[in-house]
Design an enzyme around this catalytic site. Sequence first.
Site, PDB file in Angstrom:
ATOM      1  N   GLY B 131       0.630  -1.200  -0.307  1.00 34.65           N
ATOM      2  CA  GLY B 131       0.112   0.087   0.097  1.00 34.65           C
ATOM      3  C   GLY B 131       0.868   1.275  -0.013  1.00 34.65           C
ATOM      4  N   PHE B 155      -6.308  -5.173  -2.185  1.00 28.06           N
ATOM      5  CA  PHE B 155      -7.611  -4.499  -2.473  1.00 28.06           C
ATOM      6  C   PHE B 155      -7.271  -3.151  -2.652  1.00 28.06           C
ATOM      7  CE2 PHE B 155     -11.034  -2.314  -0.188  1.00 28.06           C
ATOM      8  CZ  PHE B 155     -11.830  -2.373  -1.070  1.00 28.06           C
ATOM      9  N   ASP B 177      -4.759 -12.505   2.758  1.00 21.92           N
ATOM     10  CA  ASP B 177      -5.831 -11.650   3.378  1.00 21.92           C
ATOM     11  C   ASP B 177      -5.574 -12.036   5.077  1.00 21.92           C
ATOM     12  OD1 ASP B 177      -8.077 -10.455   4.725  1.00 21.92           O
ATOM     13  OD2 ASP B 177      -8.804 -10.094   2.767  1.00 21.92           O
ATOM     14  N   VAL B 178      -5.342 -10.705   5.842  1.00 26.29           N
ATOM     15  CA  VAL B 178      -4.944 -11.058   7.343  1.00 26.29           C
ATOM     16  C   VAL B 178      -6.222 -11.596   8.000  1.00 26.29           C
ATOM     17  CG1 VAL B 178      -3.184  -9.667   7.300  1.00 26.29           C
ATOM     18  CG2 VAL B 178      -5.497  -8.424   7.947  1.00 26.29           C
ATOM     19  N   LEU B 192       0.017  -3.152   9.115  1.00 21.74           N
ATOM     20  CA  LEU B 192      -0.701  -1.845   8.521  1.00 21.74           C
ATOM     21  C   LEU B 192      -1.894  -2.246   7.841  1.00 21.74           C
ATOM     22  CD1 LEU B 192       2.567  -0.878   8.976  1.00 21.74           C
ATOM     23  CD2 LEU B 192       2.083   0.419   7.022  1.00 21.74           C
ATOM     24  N   THR B 211     -11.348  -6.941   8.897  1.00 24.51           N
ATOM     25  CA  THR B 211      -9.735  -6.695   8.811  1.00 24.51           C
ATOM     26  C   THR B 211      -9.121  -6.177  10.069  1.00 24.51           C
ATOM     27  OG1 THR B 211     -10.341  -6.525   6.241  1.00 24.51           O
ATOM     28  CG2 THR B 211      -8.182  -5.544   7.282  1.00 24.51           C
ATOM     29  N   GLY B 221      -1.886 -12.702  17.627  1.00 25.23           N
ATOM     30  CA  GLY B 221      -1.749 -14.284  17.827  1.00 25.23           C
ATOM     31  C   GLY B 221      -0.345 -14.733  17.357  1.00 25.23           C
ATOM     32  N   TYR B 264     -14.735   1.839  10.376  1.00 26.83           N
ATOM     33  CA  TYR B 264     -13.375   1.888  10.398  1.00 26.83           C
ATOM     34  C   TYR B 264     -12.732   2.399  11.913  1.00 26.83           C
ATOM     35  CZ  TYR B 264      -8.888   4.063   9.086  1.00 26.83           C
ATOM     36  OH  TYR B 264      -7.265   4.011   8.842  1.00 26.83           O
ATOM     37  N   ARG B 305      -9.412  10.934  -0.808  1.00 32.14           N
ATOM     38  CA  ARG B 305      -8.913  11.861   0.254  1.00 32.14           C
ATOM     39  C   ARG B 305      -8.489  13.072  -0.307  1.00 32.14           C
ATOM     40  NH1 ARG B 305      -5.443   7.955   4.082  1.00 32.14           N
ATOM     41  NH2 ARG B 305      -4.961   6.638   2.642  1.00 32.14           N
TER      42      ARG B 305
END
Lengths: 438, 438
Positions: B131, B155, B177-178, B192, B211, B221, B264, B305
């Site tokens: 990112g 993404f 994907d986390v 991040l 996420t 973990g 968020y 943004r």
Amino acid sequence: MKQLHKQSHTNQRRDEEMPNNQTPPYSPKSYKHSSSRRPLNYLFNEQRFLFIIIGMMIGSMIFIFQPSLSAITATTTTTNYHINSHIMPSMPRSISISHRERTAFNPRPTGRVPVGITRRRMRTVVTGGAGFVGSHLVDVLMARGDEVIVIDNFFTGRKDNVAHHLDNPRFELIRHDVVQPILLEVDQIYHLACPASPVHYKYNPIKTIKTNVIGTLNMLGLAKRINARFLITSTSEVYGDPLEHPQKESYWGHVNPIGVRSCYDEGKRTAETLTMDYSRNEGVEVRIARIFNTYGPRMCLDDGRVVSNFVSQALRKQPMTIYGDGKQTRSFQYVSDLVDGLIALMEGEHIGPFNLGNPREFTMLELAQVVKETIDPNATTEFRRNTADDPQKRKPDISKAKQLLNWEPKIQLQDGLPRMALDFKNRILKEEQGDIDK
Amino acid sequence: MKQLHKQSHTNQRRDEEMPNNQTPPYSPKSYKHSSSRRPLNYLFNEQRFLFIIIGMMIGSMIFIFQPSLSAITATTTTTNYHINSHIMPSMPRSISISHRERTAFNPRPTGRVPVGITRRRMRTVVTGGAGFVGSHLVDVLMARGDEVIVIDNFFTGRKDNVAHHLDNPRFELIRHDVVQPILLEVDQIYHLACPASPVHYKYNPIKTIKTNVIGTLNMLGLAKRINARFLITSTSEVYGDPLEHPQKESYWGHVNPIGVRSCYDEGKRTAETLTMDYSRNEGVEVRIARIFNTYGPRMCLDDGRVVSNFVSQALRKQPMTIYGDGKQTRSFQYVSDLVDGLIALMEGEHIGPFNLGNPREFTMLELAQVVKETIDPNATTEFRRNTADDPQKRKPDISKAKQLLNWEPKIQLQDGLPRMALDFKNRILKEEQGDIDK
């Protein structure tokens, strides 16, 4: 089949008309005789049989390509049943409406019943149903005739709380942790599962967050899958240590995100967010209750909550522990009032969030006084240092629930405390008896 | 075994003494001959064998009941290595300390290296490393010699951002994907991963919460499992629409729990809670950064943004969109300042949370003016209605980071914007070229 039936009906009409156009010797009876003599000829004449086959094909095609039509037929049948119960002599719509009325008001779940299966009773699942609030809710749902499934991991719930339903065929108890998904077929989901007193939710804060977030995700996922209505019991803790007093539902709260109580406060806030997002984005029918301090029979004896602490200390002839100066206030709601509110919310048309609590405010010192008056006039108090992040005051503004749910608490502390004390006394006696037996 | 060895050693001493007490004809050599003649007799005489067995049992018992003793032996070896590197000529401790120094100051990760395996380079994983912020962090970590693993689901991340490292053997890119667990062996985790601009995080709010909460749970973990240090990038959004200005880390925030931005805001708040609970309860070494508005090369061109909007609009000769009256303020931090702050935080001794942002405040109107001055003097503006829950002002108080991390931003908007515009111009050109190629 329909097409065939129509065809034969047309035949009959033509047959009935024919006598009028024909000579008198043909009586209706004799006509029937003559027609029965050459049915095959008749059938095969003029491509009749071909058209029967074409009609059958068209009919079949409709149902092959539009399977939902079968559902419509089924729903119509069920709706008739509803209308029948609906046109019964005018009954006031109250919070404690019966099962039949509710299905009449809410025809939604019936779409899920497979064709050919008779409409069953309302099925309700209560997560955390063996807990303090959950078990009282279960009592009311059982009394109104629901099939009730209780899910509990028995971390704070107790089998004793629902033991009186265990031999009822409408009742089922499943040992399950909501952090893992579960598949059920129900109409309504009351999602209460989460340890609610600080001593329990601080015991394993990571598990508390998992229960609140992953548990809620799982139950919302279930609600979406089976098109069930979903109610979550959030908490007055989402207001944290409030800067507004009393708290309206529109107040955003004053919560420490990294404190020792945050696992519960932030967990519940995120659970509310998830619930709203499933409503906005997935079309799940949701309801959000924000529960304020509640007391009553079946509370944990030593869960660190002030009412249960005071009552059990008074009954055990120990001094009642007051943290801080005792001037922090709480409002105390009797559990039956809360259960009425939860059911009114679930059956109503409004998402919420709704504050469910008793707005009558007591300082800890006043509470101790009521315990003295109603339980033991000789009860004493002792003071200790307050715990971190303990909110200084908390009092619900319940005007939204009054207006939209037609709900307000009825039982005052002076009446509720003795009922709770009776239950506590029995359990403390049993506990002591257990110690003696050992 | 040890005991046996000791025993045989004792025998030898006794044997060596014996010749002195005996007659000359017995040379050492002939003695050896004679002793080898009756070793079994010797062994079985005077309960020697019994004592050998008892000794073996005692020795074994010590190691059976104190298995940590084996570990102590192993650790001692490793510690020696540290002392050797520690007594190197005094080096100033700065943010950009090299790999070897860092392991010297921080003996923790080496404990994990299996005995007999040479100490390797520092291994770092950056989730969301493809990112905008992640890729700049990766550049610095690669430059200092780390082995860097990037996890990204792409993404909002782009392979282009890390493409220049792809042929470096110290670099690895994993599409993952986390929200699903991953097992890695690393020393530091920079977590991040999460879409950070409203247009992206509102796209699938439920996924955004997953996420933030499940993703963070998984990475915490992992940190616990492999004893790695964990840094999470939280956000100024945890302050919501702040009632305090500027915002200190101790401010609890003013966040709507059920709004469209809550996925968020509340997700990140809960992620912070989880991080603190893993620190308090599981002993994981954690670091929390609260990132304020950041800009720079590699930002998404159209992520909604304000800086990227204004710059790309100015470059495309479109009017710059101002939401509301343009008097809401933001502070803008150049990405290299942020990366310095993140590394200082990770290498430092303080958990945080730390505000990382540029305290210089701009209204949207002032920002538009700077864009005009530095990018295109002919740029125009247009006004639109503001979106829900958009915070009116946001400005970090960075005194904590200044004091404890010795960090503050260096690059001002007038210097940073042209660097960003250069990157944007190239990408917009490429984009247009791409359109022509099609």
